[in-house]
Each structure stands twice: as C-alpha cells, then as structure tokens.
Write a protein that holds these residues in place. Structure first.
Motif, short mmCIF file in Angstrom:
data_model
loop_
_atom_site.label_atom_id
_atom_site.label_comp_id
_atom_site.label_asym_id
_atom_site.label_seq_id
_atom_site.Cartn_x
_atom_site.Cartn_y
_atom_site.Cartn_z
N SER A 83 0.59 -4.99 1.39
CA SER A 83 1.56 -3.91 1.54
C SER A 83 2.47 -3.81 0.32
O SER A 83 2.88 -2.71 -0.06
CB SER A 83 2.40 -4.11 2.81
N SER A 86 0.46 -1.94 -2.26
CA SER A 86 0.38 -0.53 -1.91
C SER A 86 1.71 0.18 -2.17
O SER A 86 1.73 1.29 -2.70
CB SER A 86 -0.02 -0.38 -0.44
N SER A 121 -7.41 4.81 3.99
CA SER A 121 -7.33 3.39 4.33
C SER A 121 -7.41 3.19 5.84
O SER A 121 -7.99 2.19 6.31
CB SER A 121 -6.05 2.77 3.77
N ASP A 133 -7.82 -1.70 0.92
CA ASP A 133 -6.74 -1.64 -0.07
C ASP A 133 -7.17 -0.82 -1.29
O ASP A 133 -6.37 -0.06 -1.84
CB ASP A 133 -6.35 -3.04 -0.53
N PHE A 136 -7.02 2.79 -0.37
CA PHE A 136 -5.64 3.28 -0.48
C PHE A 136 -5.32 3.62 -1.93
O PHE A 136 -4.80 4.70 -2.24
CB PHE A 136 -4.66 2.23 0.04
N LEU A 137 -5.67 2.71 -2.83
CA LEU A 137 -5.35 2.90 -4.25
C LEU A 137 -6.10 4.10 -4.82
O LEU A 137 -5.52 4.96 -5.49
CB LEU A 137 -5.70 1.63 -5.02
#
Length: 284
Positions: A83, A86, A121, A133, A136-137
């Motif tokens: 987290s 992120s 994600s 992850d 997400f990126l």
C-alpha cells in the motif's frame, strides 16, 4: 498500426520528464520484502507533502485503525509495503498528470487513471492474478502518455481530448498518430522504459489497447490493465464512453483467461472493492 522504436520515439519527443528520485527509491525499497523500514521512512520523510499523505491514508476508514496514527513509522506499519508503494506512486503520478495544461481534461484523465488502477487491481485480486500490485501500477500509468503529449505539444493535444470527450473522435489512437506520428500508448511505454520500470509494466502500458501484442511474459498483466481501463470507462470515468471497446474487452478477457460469464458475475464484487479503496480516490 506501424510500430515505432521506443528509443527513436524518445528522440523524437526530446527529453522526457525523469522519474522523481523518491519514486526510484520507494520502488527499489518496496520491491524487497526484507527492506529496511528506516530507509523507507527516510525516503518518504524527505517529501513533507508525501509524508502527510501517508498519515492521511493510514488514518482513513479504509484501514480501520482503532487509534490515531501520528507518526510516519506507524503509518508505514499500518499500510504495509504494497500500500505504501501504491500510495507513493499514486501521489507522484498525480503530480505528473496535473502538470498538464489541459485544465478540466487533466482532472478527468487523472481520475480515470486512478479508478482504472483500483478496478484493475481489484479484478486481479478477485480472479487471483498474483501480480495485482503491478496491475495497479500499470493501470495508474496507462494514460501518462497523454500528459506527455500535452506537455510537448501544448494546446494541440487538448483539442484531441476535447474531441474525444464530446464524442466527435471515435478512434483516439488514430487521431494521435495523425497529429503527432505516435499515440499515447507508445509514448507512455517509451517514458516508462526511460524510467527503467519493470518490462512487464512498460509492456502493459504500451499495449493496454491491444494486450495480445505484449510479449509473452506481459500479456496477462496487459490484459488486466486493459480491463481496468474499460471498467473505469464503464463507470463513466474517462474522456469517452466505452461503447467502442467491446472488441478490446473481449480480447482482454480472453488473454486474462476470464470468461464473460465469470466477469459479469464478479462486477459487483469489484465495485465493492473499489468502494473499500475509495480512500485512494478521495485521498489524492
């Protein structure tokens, strides 16, 4: 569409914006599960605004702490490495997106990118794709090429954005190639390559409109980034409606190994995940 060599593309665009030093540090540190928390704390503390952001998110309802989080070490322990990574990348990405001169449209593109990241994600978690992850990126950065184009060609890209938002332009990639010789996915991939981000993330950004063209190692990741993008559009977050993305959605589902029925059955769960993670939306 004609492929353009990434290095040549960078040369054509001139100097692309460098990745902030703190982002390099955080990505390096959080990639190691045994990383030094004191080093991570020092890196984040060097940016007061970012440190305050970590405290804000750690104290949000998303993490449900029973007591107030008052120090950066407490915030890092509460959030966890994933987290923290992120949140740091989200904060830095927003700064980059908001450097654009497009006014209203830069906010639309940023919000779309953030919701895409949450959706992508969440889908990865629901369907047990382990690299959520990286999803997400990649999803967060998938449209960063639009900001680069606006930075390099002030005013010119805003016309394309306006045309897309008003429904006048159906094929944004073609409009970009016609105007500049390359599209935002090419530019985004070139930028991330210049930042030395993982190849899988770079590939997912480069091919988020056609994940089947990504290299074998990156196809599934690119598919989830594509699905995050389309999910956000279906939520009304973005420059255009998702009505022209049926083929892209079907391709992404196939590449991710998800049936249409399974996808449809889990959309409510994904919405719930996004709602739970809304601190990332309101926090930035």
């Amino acid at each position: 569409m004609q492929q353009i060599d990434a290095k040549k593309l960078v040369e054509n665009l001139g100097n692309l914006p460098p990745i902030p030093h703190i982002a390099t540090q955080v990505l390096r540190l959080t990639s190691d599960m045994d990383c030094s928390l004191s080093e991570l704390q020092q890196a984040i503390a060097s940016d007061q605004a970012l440190a305050a952001q970590m405290l804000k998110i750690a104290n949000s309802a998303m993490f449900g702490s029973m007591r107030a989080i008052r120090t950066l070490p407490q915030a890092i322990m509460t959030l966890g490495l994933n987290s923290v990574k992120s949140a740091v990348i989200a904060s830095i990405s927003k700064d980059f997106y908001m450097k654009s001169s497009m006014g209203f449209y830069k906010t639309v593109i940023w919000e779309h990118s953030l919701v895409s990241a949450l959706a992508g994600s969440s889908l990865a978690k629901v369907f047990r794709f382990p690299a959520h992850d990286e999803v997400f990126l990649g999803s967060l950065l998938h449209d960063i090429g639009k900001s680069v184009l606006d930075l390099k060609f002030p005013g010119k890209y805003e016309k394309i954005a306006n045309s897309c938002y008003c429904g006048e332009t159906v094929d944004v990639l073609k409009a970009e190639v016609d105007a500049f010789g390359f599209d935002h996915a090419m530019v985004g991939g070139a930028l991330l390559e210049s930042w030395n981000l993982p190849t899988t993330v770079t590939q997912s950004v480069r091919w988020h409109h056609s994940p089947g063209n990504a290299d074998a190692e990156s196809i599934v990741l690119a598919a989830y980034v594509s699905l995050g993008n389309i999910f956000a559009l279906e939520m009304g977050k973005g420059l255009k409606t998702p009505t022209k993305f049926d083929d892209a959605k079907n391709e992404a589902l196939e590449r991710a190994g998800i049936s249409k029925e399974a996808y449809a059955s889990q959309t409510d769960v994904v919405f719930e995940c996004i709602e739970q993670d809304k601190a990332f939306v309101t926090g930035f």
